[in-house]
Every structure is written in C-alpha cells, then in structure tokens.
Design a protein around this motif. Structure first.
Motif, PDB file in Angstrom:
ATOM      1  N   ALA A 406      -9.606  -3.688 -18.774  1.00  0.00           N
ATOM      2  CA  ALA A 406      -8.545  -4.649 -18.427  1.00  0.00           C
ATOM      3  C   ALA A 406      -8.656  -5.010 -16.957  1.00  0.00           C
ATOM      4  CB  ALA A 406      -7.180  -4.037 -18.714  1.00  0.00           C
ATOM      5  N   GLU A 407      -8.182  -6.206 -16.662  1.00  0.00           N
ATOM      6  CA  GLU A 407      -8.080  -6.636 -15.267  1.00  0.00           C
ATOM      7  C   GLU A 407      -6.623  -6.974 -15.031  1.00  0.00           C
ATOM      8  OE1 GLU A 407     -10.792  -9.881 -14.957  1.00  0.00           O
ATOM      9  OE2 GLU A 407     -12.553  -8.593 -15.094  1.00  0.00           O
ATOM     10  N   ASP A 408      -6.029  -6.386 -14.017  1.00  0.00           N
ATOM     11  CA  ASP A 408      -4.641  -6.721 -13.712  1.00  0.00           C
ATOM     12  C   ASP A 408      -4.443  -6.745 -12.201  1.00  0.00           C
ATOM     13  OD1 ASP A 408      -4.641  -4.063 -13.086  1.00  0.00           O
ATOM     14  OD2 ASP A 408      -3.235  -3.430 -14.641  1.00  0.00           O
ATOM     15  N   GLU A 409      -3.211  -6.720 -11.782  1.00  0.00           N
ATOM     16  CA  GLU A 409      -2.927  -6.757 -10.346  1.00  0.00           C
ATOM     17  C   GLU A 409      -2.047  -5.591  -9.987  1.00  0.00           C
ATOM     18  OE1 GLU A 409      -1.138 -10.120  -8.532  1.00  0.00           O
ATOM     19  OE2 GLU A 409      -2.915 -11.370  -8.851  1.00  0.00           O
ATOM     20  N   VAL A 410      -2.362  -4.946  -8.897  1.00  0.00           N
ATOM     21  CA  VAL A 410      -1.494  -3.874  -8.417  1.00  0.00           C
ATOM     22  C   VAL A 410      -1.190  -4.160  -6.949  1.00  0.00           C
ATOM     23  CG1 VAL A 410      -1.333  -1.408  -7.936  1.00  0.00           C
ATOM     24  CG2 VAL A 410      -2.431  -2.181 -10.026  1.00  0.00           C
ATOM     25  N   GLY A 411       0.093  -4.303  -6.654  1.00  0.00           N
ATOM     26  CA  GLY A 411       0.502  -4.603  -5.279  1.00  0.00           C
ATOM     27  C   GLY A 411      -0.149  -5.877  -4.752  1.00  0.00           C
ATOM     28  N   GLY A 412      -0.275  -6.859  -5.642  1.00  0.00           N
ATOM     29  CA  GLY A 412      -0.854  -8.139  -5.235  1.00  0.00           C
ATOM     30  C   GLY A 412      -2.377  -8.136  -5.177  1.00  0.00           C
ATOM     31  N   GLN A 413      -2.992  -6.994  -5.447  1.00  0.00           N
ATOM     32  CA  GLN A 413      -4.460  -6.893  -5.401  1.00  0.00           C
ATOM     33  C   GLN A 413      -5.024  -6.822  -6.829  1.00  0.00           C
ATOM     34  OE1 GLN A 413      -6.436  -6.602  -2.526  1.00  0.00           O
ATOM     35  NE2 GLN A 413      -4.536  -7.129  -1.463  1.00  0.00           N
ATOM     36  N   PRO A 414      -6.118  -7.563  -7.092  1.00  0.00           N
ATOM     37  CA  PRO A 414      -6.710  -7.457  -8.439  1.00  0.00           C
ATOM     38  C   PRO A 414      -7.359  -6.086  -8.629  1.00  0.00           C
ATOM     39  CG  PRO A 414      -8.094  -8.811  -7.019  1.00  0.00           C
ATOM     40  CD  PRO A 414      -6.870  -8.462  -6.214  1.00  0.00           C
ATOM     41  N   ARG A 415      -7.275  -5.565  -9.840  1.00  0.00           N
ATOM     42  CA  ARG A 415      -7.999  -4.318 -10.101  1.00  0.00           C
ATOM     43  C   ARG A 415      -8.634  -4.363 -11.485  1.00  0.00           C
ATOM     44  NH1 ARG A 415      -4.473   0.884 -12.349  1.00  0.00           N
ATOM     45  NH2 ARG A 415      -3.285  -0.340 -13.850  1.00  0.00           N
ATOM     46  N   THR A 416      -9.710  -3.608 -11.642  1.00  0.00           N
ATOM     47  CA  THR A 416     -10.337  -3.406 -12.948  1.00  0.00           C
ATOM     48  C   THR A 416      -9.995  -1.999 -13.373  1.00  0.00           C
ATOM     49  OG1 THR A 416     -12.151  -4.837 -12.298  1.00  0.00           O
ATOM     50  CG2 THR A 416     -12.552  -3.380 -14.159  1.00  0.00           C
ATOM     51  N   VAL A 417      -9.534  -1.872 -14.615  1.00  0.00           N
ATOM     52  CA  VAL A 417      -9.112  -0.555 -15.073  1.00  0.00           C
ATOM     53  C   VAL A 417      -9.595  -0.318 -16.502  1.00  0.00           C
ATOM     54  CG1 VAL A 417      -6.837  -1.536 -15.676  1.00  0.00           C
ATOM     55  CG2 VAL A 417      -7.065   0.926 -15.463  1.00  0.00           C
ATOM     56  N   LEU A 418      -9.974   0.903 -16.780  1.00  0.00           N
ATOM     57  CA  LEU A 418     -10.303   1.285 -18.158  1.00  0.00           C
ATOM     58  C   LEU A 418      -9.136   2.109 -18.686  1.00  0.00           C
ATOM     59  CD1 LEU A 418     -14.066   2.419 -18.073  1.00  0.00           C
ATOM     60  CD2 LEU A 418     -13.133   0.255 -18.888  1.00  0.00           C
ATOM     61  N   ARG A 419      -8.397   1.526 -19.616  1.00  0.00           N
ATOM     62  CA  ARG A 419      -7.225   2.233 -20.143  1.00  0.00           C
ATOM     63  C   ARG A 419      -7.641   3.125 -21.309  1.00  0.00           C
ATOM     64  NH1 ARG A 419      -3.066  -0.806 -17.724  1.00  0.00           N
ATOM     65  NH2 ARG A 419      -3.445  -3.050 -17.690  1.00  0.00           N
ATOM     66  N   LEU A 420      -8.532   4.053 -21.033  1.00  0.00           N
ATOM     67  CA  LEU A 420      -9.025   4.957 -22.082  1.00  0.00           C
ATOM     68  C   LEU A 420      -7.974   5.996 -22.438  1.00  0.00           C
ATOM     69  CD1 LEU A 420     -12.604   5.599 -20.643  1.00  0.00           C
ATOM     70  CD2 LEU A 420     -12.111   4.493 -22.837  1.00  0.00           C
ATOM     71  N   HIS A 421      -7.940   6.384 -23.694  1.00  0.00           N
ATOM     72  CA  HIS A 421      -7.058   7.477 -24.114  1.00  0.00           C
ATOM     73  C   HIS A 421      -7.442   8.728 -23.302  1.00  0.00           C
ATOM     74  CE1 HIS A 421      -5.300  10.598 -26.615  1.00  0.00           C
ATOM     75  NE2 HIS A 421      -4.642   9.661 -27.281  1.00  0.00           N
ATOM     76  N   PRO A 422      -6.437   9.502 -22.837  1.00  0.00           N
ATOM     77  CA  PRO A 422      -6.760  10.687 -22.025  1.00  0.00           C
ATOM     78  C   PRO A 422      -7.752  11.635 -22.696  1.00  0.00           C
ATOM     79  CG  PRO A 422      -4.404  10.286 -22.009  1.00  0.00           C
ATOM     80  CD  PRO A 422      -4.996   9.300 -22.975  1.00  0.00           C
TER      81      PRO A 422
END
Ligand code: ATP
Length: 521
Positions: A406-422
């Motif tokens: 996923a790509e989203d924004e955190v604190g106005g900054q773009p981020r790439t994140v893998l929302r993998l199951h723990p």
C-alpha cells in the motif's frame, strides 16, 4: 491495486526477491529469496504446516469437518525411480503444446495464445477492405475478453494496420483452433512479427527436467526432477499406514521443491521453473469423498483470508466439466486477483483412487487399505479416494505481497507500507534506542535479545526515528519499539503500530504477551 513493476522493484530494493544468478544475466524462471524474502516465505510455509499438521487436533471434530481426522507430515526425495512418473502419467502425458515463432524466436504455449480475426474495411475510417486478418496475442482464451487483450496489443495491431494501408479494425473475433490448421496458421501475424505465417505447428513438449543418475548417461540412468510433490506422498502411502497408526480418514502433508520446464515463465515468481509446493493427499472412503472435497475447498480458502488476504480479491472457482483431468471427480481453484489478472494459487481436486490404482498396477504392490472393522469380506480391502489440496508457496507469497502493498501518507509524507499479517511479517518488531547514549542502547539491546529468542526482530540505531519507521514499514514490520529516557526509570517503551501509526506506552515485560497474541501460531 499495486502495479507489478512497483512490487518487483520493492522486492529487489529491500531484499525480498532477486533474479537467480543475476550477475551472470540470470536464468529465466528462477528466483532467489533475499534476507527478508526467505523469512516471509518460511513464515508462509510454517503457517501452512502449523495449520494443517502441527496444530491439527485429531481427537475432535473441528472447522465443520465431516468427522475427526488425522494429519501427518512427510519429506520425500526429489529424485525418484522413473517408474513413478510412468505410473502417474507424467512421462507420457505431462506436456504442453507449444508453438515457436520462426522470426522472433519466441516460444508460446498454444493454449496461451489467442488468435483474433481483425476486420478492416470500414470505409468511414478510410481503411482498405481487408477482411479477416489473423493476429495472435498472448493470453488465455476464455479468460481474458478479446477487447481487453486487444487493448494491450494496440501497438502491434496498429503496426499491422499500417502495413495493410492504414485504418483501424472495424471488428474483432476470437478464432478457435486456428493454430492447428496449416492454412489459418499461414495467415496469422505472430506477436512482434513483421509478416504473417511465422508460427510453427503446435508440438507436445514434456515439462519434466531430465537428468542422469550415476556415471553412465544412457537410457537406463534417466531420472526426473519431480514436477510435483504429490507422487512422493502416494508412493509412501503404505509406509505411513504401516508406521503412523493412522486410520481413514487421514491426510499426509508435504512441502518441497518442484520443477517444471515451463515454456513461458512469466509474471515474476508466479510461473517459475523451480518452485515450492505445499500439498496434502487426504485419504478417505469413496462414499465420503464428496463431503471431504467440500470441506477442503472451504478450509483452504479460509486459510488465505485468515492470513490477511482481502476476501474481495479471492475467488473459489469450480472447474467446468471439460476442464477436469480425466481421472478427477471435481476440482476447484483458489484464485487471486493479481495485477496481471485473476490466477490460480491452489487447486483442490477429488483425484478418486486414480493414483493409488496406477501405482498398484505399475509396482505390482498391493496398495489397498485393510479395514478390519468391515462386516463383509468384500468391504475389507479397498483403495481409498483422495482429495488433494495443492498450493504453491511462491504463488502464495506473491499474493500476500500484492495484497499487503500500500501507499499512503503519514504526517503529510508519502510512505510505502507492506500490511502483512503479523504471522507472516519477516521481522516482527524493530527495537530503536532514541539516541545512542545515556543507557538507551543497553536497554534496547536487552529487549532485542529477549524478543529474538522467539521471533525474528531487528535492531536499528541509525538515523532519525521517522526514517527508521519508514524502513520498517516497507519491510512490513508490525511494531517498532522506541527506548527513550523514561524507559530507564519506568521500564516502559513506546510501541508504534505499523498500519494505524498509533503509539502506546507498554511495559517491557508485557511486550511478548502483546505481540504473541497477534502473531499466534
Ligand atoms: P497452472 O495451470 O498455472 O500451470 P497447474 O494447474 O498446472 O498450474 P498444479 O499442477 O495444480 O498447477 O500445481 C499446484 C500448484 O502448484 C499451483 O496451484 C501453483 O500454486 C503451484 N505451481 C504450479 N506450477 C507452478 C509454476 N510454474 N510456478 C509457481 N508455482 C506453480
């Protein structure tokens, strides 16, 4: 949905997956899992093994199963007596029809090349009248609509149109069985070819890799790299029955490498030449096979959603009767909506008693089950039916990656994140000392070493905290733990959760319980 090139680039950049022997230009259809990838794939396999073998409770009736059942594991050799593959039908039949393009030297699976008729000749577009120009494009007939495929191959169509005097096609239709017909073949424009008629007739191509065992390279020493793990289970049916004290119904599970000389490896790891399978052969009575088939379809489908795949991206597709192998009494595929189209992750088939019957015939060894409880003599010995859930560890891993990206924004900054199951995340938690002094590294080190006994965890003391978070987000790490000045006195730390980015203060002694609940297993 993630674009495939973004995922491939993340995998390369962060060390999930590399092309095999890359410094020599790679080897088509082969991939290496890097430091993060190996953890992820091991977690996928472990989650499967735990779910179907280790945590399975054979004393109770669970998960809607028709009855209690037993599960045991196996690890059979990759190389087997070549007679195995004669009995299974792979020596004679495990082949795909392939066609070659004499001009581009590309090779295609005949069943993955769609032939269209393009109709030119609409006066309004100014095109010269050409009817029925035949054009072949990669795709799977029946799966992808002609209009979609045509859109993908627009440039090739435009090139053909230009050669024919301009204009856009006024109509298209898919032509079946065109590749086997010499006259039609002579008129087909192959992908990327400058003229029609460059494709060869379809030829059978066996997908098994051949090798030789021992010093002599002659006919008598031929062996095959196994194209599936399933046959290793069938040939051990009696061994397991005689040693593991299991009674029907029961399953044998195996994870291992399989090799197929795929004509056209593609879509990253989806179609590889070397891959890993996670297979179960589940033995039951013939009369109960339909119930067990239904049970395994549902159970295997749920496994993916329980590990985080969004249900809307997953389909359980029942095969049409004409898709079934001749021996199968039913087959369903778990399919995932990959960026390159909805494709198979796992097949669940009712294989009847076909395999055991074949091995009984070819080996001359009785493979029948002995039921000492049967009241009538004729019911005492029989070949069980088999339900086979057959999954790919690499395809599963790829689906988990696609779904997590996923790509989203955190604190106005773009981020790439893998929302993998723990449970699947390669790194479960990362420990950061806020600064590299004032006793913080010592406390962080203590937490790191403690968690490391149970899970794969990381330690990072470099750069600003925000940058350290980003690095872990891209790796799919569910929790980041920051040790600050207060931690030294109150023995608590800040735990930041990957998806919500929420932070909470947690006692050092509570960390294992907190993570353990989500990781499970
Ligand atoms: P396909 O139709 O995609 O070639 P298949 O129906 O031949 O697959 P099976 O023989 O049923 O596949 O194999 C079971 C599982 O093994 C598949 O669902 C898939 O997850 C995995 N698998 C098969 N072939 C490959 C491959 N070339 N690369 C990666 N995984 C594979």
């Amino acid at each position: 949905m993630v674009a495939m090139d973004k995922l491939v680039s993340l995998c390369k950049r962060r060390g999930f997956i590399f092309p095999s022997s890359e410094i020599y230009g790679g080897l088509n259809g082969c991939w290496d899992y890097g430091p993060l990838g190996v953890e992820l794939k091991r977690n996928v396999k472990q989650a499967w093994w735990d779910d179907v073998v280790r945590l399975h409770d054979d004393t109770t009736q669970q998960d809607g199963a028709p009855a209690p059942y037993s599960m045991v594991g196996l690890d059979s050799a990759l190389l087997m007596n070549p007679r195995v593959w004669e009995a299974s039908g792979h020596v004679g039949g495990f082949s795909d029809p392939m066609v070659d393009c004499r001009e581009t030297r590309n090779r295609y699976r005949a069943d993955q090349l769609v032939v269209f008729a393009l109709m030119f000749g609409d006066d309004e577009t100014g095109g010269r009248p050409h009817e029925d120009v035949l054009f072949a494009a990669p795709g799977e007939p029946g799966k992808t609509p002609a209009s979609e495929l045509l859109a993908v191959h627009r440039r090739q169509v435009a090139a053909i149109a230009k050669r024919l005097g301009g204009g856009q096609p006024s109509g298209i239709a898919v032509i079946d069985a065109a590749l086997g017909d010499a006259d039609k073949r002579a008129r087909i424009w192959a992908p990327g070819a400058s003229a029609p008629g460059t494709l060869t007739a379809p030829r059978a191509f066996n997908l098994m890799f051949k090798t030789h065992v021992g010093a002599l390279e002659d006919h008598s020493s031929v062996a095959y790299l196994r194209p599936e793990t399933a046959q290793g289970i069938f040939v051990n049916f009696k061994n397991v029955l005689d040693t593991a004290r299991v009674r029907l119904p029961f399953g044998i599970a195996q994870i291992g490498k399989a090799f197929r000389n795929e004509i056209n490896p593609r879509n990253f790891t989806f179609r590889s030449r070397e891959f890993e399978q996670m297979e179960i052969e589940f033995f039951c009575r013939r009369s109960e096979a339909p119930q067990w088939y239904q049970f395994w379809r549902q159970r295997r489908f749920r496994w993916y959603t329980a590990l985080g795949i969004r249900p809307e991206n997953l389909v359980l597709r029942e095969h049409e009767p004409d898709e079934l192998a001749h021996y199968a009494a039913g087959c369903a595929d778990v399919e995932y909506a990959f960026p390159f189209g909805q494709s198979e992750l796992e097949g669940i088939a009712n294989r009847t008693d076909f395999d055991l019957a074949q091995h009984m015939e070819f080996s001359g060894k009785d493979q029948r089950y002995f039921d000492d409880q049967a009241s009538e003599e004729k019911d005492k010995r029989f070949l069980p039916y088999v339900i086979e859930p057959s999954a790919g560890a690499d395809r599963g891993t790829l689906a988990f990656l696609c779904d997590a990206y996923a790509e989203d924004e955190v604190g106005g900054q773009p981020r790439t994140v893998l929302r993998l199951h723990p449970r699947l995340a390669p790194i479960k938690a990362a420990v950061f000392p806020l600064v590299r002094k004032e006793g913080m590294p010592e406390v962080a080190g203590e937490i790191f070493r403690r968690l490391k006994r149970r899970w794969n965890v990381a330690y990072d003391d470099k750069g600003a905290i925000g940058r350290r978070y980003r690095r872990q987000d891209e790796a799919g790490t569910p929790w980041c733990i920051t040790v600050d000045g207060d931690s030294l006195t109150d023995r608590s730390v800040t735990v930041r959760e990957r998806d919500s980015c929420e932070q909470q203060r947690v006692g050092i002694d509570e960390l294992e319980t907190l993570f353990g609940e989500s990781i499970g297993g």
